[in-house]
Design a protein around this motif. Structure first.
Motif, PDB file in Angstrom:
ATOM      1  N   UNK A  14       0.841  -1.195   0.000  1.00  0.00           N
ATOM      2  CA  UNK A  14       0.000   0.000   0.000  1.00  0.00           C
ATOM      3  C   UNK A  14       0.879   1.249   0.000  1.00  0.00           C
ATOM      4  N   UNK A  15       1.884   1.236   0.853  1.00  0.00           N
ATOM      5  CA  UNK A  15       2.778   2.388   0.931  1.00  0.00           C
ATOM      6  C   UNK A  15       3.539   2.590  -0.371  1.00  0.00           C
ATOM      7  N   UNK A  18       1.172   3.843  -3.094  1.00  0.00           N
ATOM      8  CA  UNK A  18       0.785   5.220  -2.782  1.00  0.00           C
ATOM      9  C   UNK A  18       1.948   6.170  -3.055  1.00  0.00           C
ATOM     10  N   UNK A  19       3.130   5.726  -2.699  1.00  0.00           N
ATOM     11  CA  UNK A  19       4.301   6.573  -2.915  1.00  0.00           C
ATOM     12  C   UNK A  19       4.580   6.755  -4.401  1.00  0.00           C
ATOM     13  N   UNK A  21       2.420   6.563  -6.734  1.00  0.00           N
ATOM     14  CA  UNK A  21       1.339   7.383  -7.292  1.00  0.00           C
ATOM     15  C   UNK A  21       1.613   8.864  -7.050  1.00  0.00           C
ATOM     16  N   UNK A  22       2.155   9.156  -5.883  1.00  0.00           N
ATOM     17  CA  UNK A  22       2.387  10.560  -5.552  1.00  0.00           C
ATOM     18  C   UNK A  22       3.675  11.110  -6.103  1.00  0.00           C
ATOM     19  N   UNK A  80      -5.507   1.109  -7.852  1.00  0.00           N
ATOM     20  CA  UNK A  80      -5.395   1.947  -6.658  1.00  0.00           C
ATOM     21  C   UNK A  80      -6.673   2.751  -6.441  1.00  0.00           C
TER      22      UNK A  80
ATOM     23  N   UNK B   1       8.054   7.029   7.197  1.00  0.00           N
ATOM     24  CA  UNK B   1       6.834   6.842   6.387  1.00  0.00           C
ATOM     25  C   UNK B   1       5.665   6.422   7.276  1.00  0.00           C
ATOM     26  N   UNK B   2       4.499   6.473   6.690  1.00  0.00           N
ATOM     27  CA  UNK B   2       3.275   6.163   7.429  1.00  0.00           C
ATOM     28  C   UNK B   2       3.208   4.683   7.812  1.00  0.00           C
ATOM     29  N   UNK B   4       1.123   1.416   8.968  1.00  0.00           N
ATOM     30  CA  UNK B   4      -0.232   0.868   8.911  1.00  0.00           C
ATOM     31  C   UNK B   4      -0.302  -0.361   9.806  1.00  0.00           C
ATOM     32  N   UNK B   9      -4.537  -4.016   8.854  1.00  0.00           N
ATOM     33  CA  UNK B   9      -4.349  -3.896   7.408  1.00  0.00           C
ATOM     34  C   UNK B   9      -4.239  -5.269   6.765  1.00  0.00           C
ATOM     35  N   UNK B  90      -1.750   8.698   4.087  1.00  0.00           N
ATOM     36  CA  UNK B  90      -1.001   7.975   3.063  1.00  0.00           C
ATOM     37  C   UNK B  90      -1.627   8.159   1.682  1.00  0.00           C
ATOM     38  N   UNK B  91      -2.907   7.941   1.615  1.00  0.00           N
ATOM     39  CA  UNK B  91      -3.631   8.087   0.356  1.00  0.00           C
ATOM     40  C   UNK B  91      -4.407   9.390   0.419  1.00  0.00           C
ATOM     41  N   UNK B 104      -6.639   9.421  -9.434  1.00  0.00           N
ATOM     42  CA  UNK B 104      -5.820   9.653  -8.268  1.00  0.00           C
ATOM     43  C   UNK B 104      -5.128  11.003  -8.377  1.00  0.00           C
ATOM     44  N   UNK B 105      -5.248  11.831  -7.343  1.00  0.00           N
ATOM     45  CA  UNK B 105      -4.654  13.158  -7.448  1.00  0.00           C
ATOM     46  C   UNK B 105      -3.128  13.095  -7.366  1.00  0.00           C
ATOM     47  N   UNK B 106      -2.511  14.057  -7.961  1.00  0.00           N
ATOM     48  CA  UNK B 106      -1.055  14.156  -7.840  1.00  0.00           C
ATOM     49  C   UNK B 106      -0.321  13.758  -9.100  1.00  0.00           C
ATOM     50  N   UNK B 107      -0.859  12.796  -9.798  1.00  0.00           N
ATOM     51  CA  UNK B 107      -0.181  12.361 -11.009  1.00  0.00           C
ATOM     52  C   UNK B 107      -1.189  12.024 -12.098  1.00  0.00           C
TER      53      UNK B 107
END
Lengths: 112, 112
Positions: A14-15, A18-19, A21-22, A80, B1-2, B4, B9, B90-91, B104-107
């Motif tokens: 997940x991390x 997500x990473x 993606x960002x 995602x 990092x975050x 979980x 999870x 994270x998301x 998905x925002x950001x990209x």
DNA sequence: CATTGACACTCTGTAATTCAGAGTTATAGA
DNA sequence: TCTATAACTCTGAATTACAGAGTGTCAATG
């Protein structure tokens, strides 16, 4: 009941996704540093994401030392987004402002 | 990092805890039906949640046939809230209205 | 009252997953 | 060239996840 893609619903993956993606394209070493994970573990999880075509790799070698660049594929991004939507349906994430200050909606948890 | 919570999870346990949070006290059989899961699997995951004090059990026997009622504990609820917050950080879940229609925002995922 | 069937779990073994560290190849510097 | 380091990749052990068999209780039937 709501299905959660088991490929994405795992702490490290997940991390990872997500990473990606960002932050966009990342090298193996960058991911390793950012996620604070062992080489072998990162490799194993990347392999799964590659096998599912959630992530693609571009290998460079010649000029400097060989490097792999990892990037989210369109499938990965779609998965995602589905995953986030599934989470939103499962957990009442939205609707309580920014941070769920009062607690989980729906119950006050009677401890009687 | 975050971080979980690995206890939460996991596909089945996330559903389990989310369901308990929303629906309150549930019997073993209700959970089995709702989550469409095998006896052994449900038992194993409930054991983990019980061991972590995320879930408590109340056993009834005498009048009808013996039944166990499972309920989220205050710790479980707190852990769930922390978990949701971690996911939100994270998301980028919030901020795109109801359902992330655009992606998905950001990209935008350049596939070049 | 014995017997059968069904429900409500619980236990056990197998399959899959996760992880860390050893091994491999290649570059950079002394 | 020799050593150190970076960037992976492979292997095996430990943990986790799962399904089905097993155990005990109750209700219905004869």
């Amino acid at each position: 009941m709501e299905e959660l893609d088991p490929l994405l619903h795992q702490p490290l993956r997940t991390q990872l996704v997500a990473f990606l993606a960002g932050a966009g394209e990342q090298t193996f070493s960058d991911l390793k540093r950012q996620l604070a994970v062992s080489d072998g573990n990162l490799d194993a999880h990347l392999k799964k994401l590659l096998a599912a075509d959630y992530v693609a790799v571009r290998k460079e070698s010649g000029n400097g030392r060989p490097q792999s660049f990892f990037i989210l594929t369109p499938q990965g991004l779609a998965a995602l987004n589905d995953y986030v939507r599934a989470l939103q349906r499962l957990l009442p994430l939205a609707g309580s402002g920014d941070g769920l200050p009062g607690g989980f909606p729906g119950r006050t948890l009677a401890t009687d």
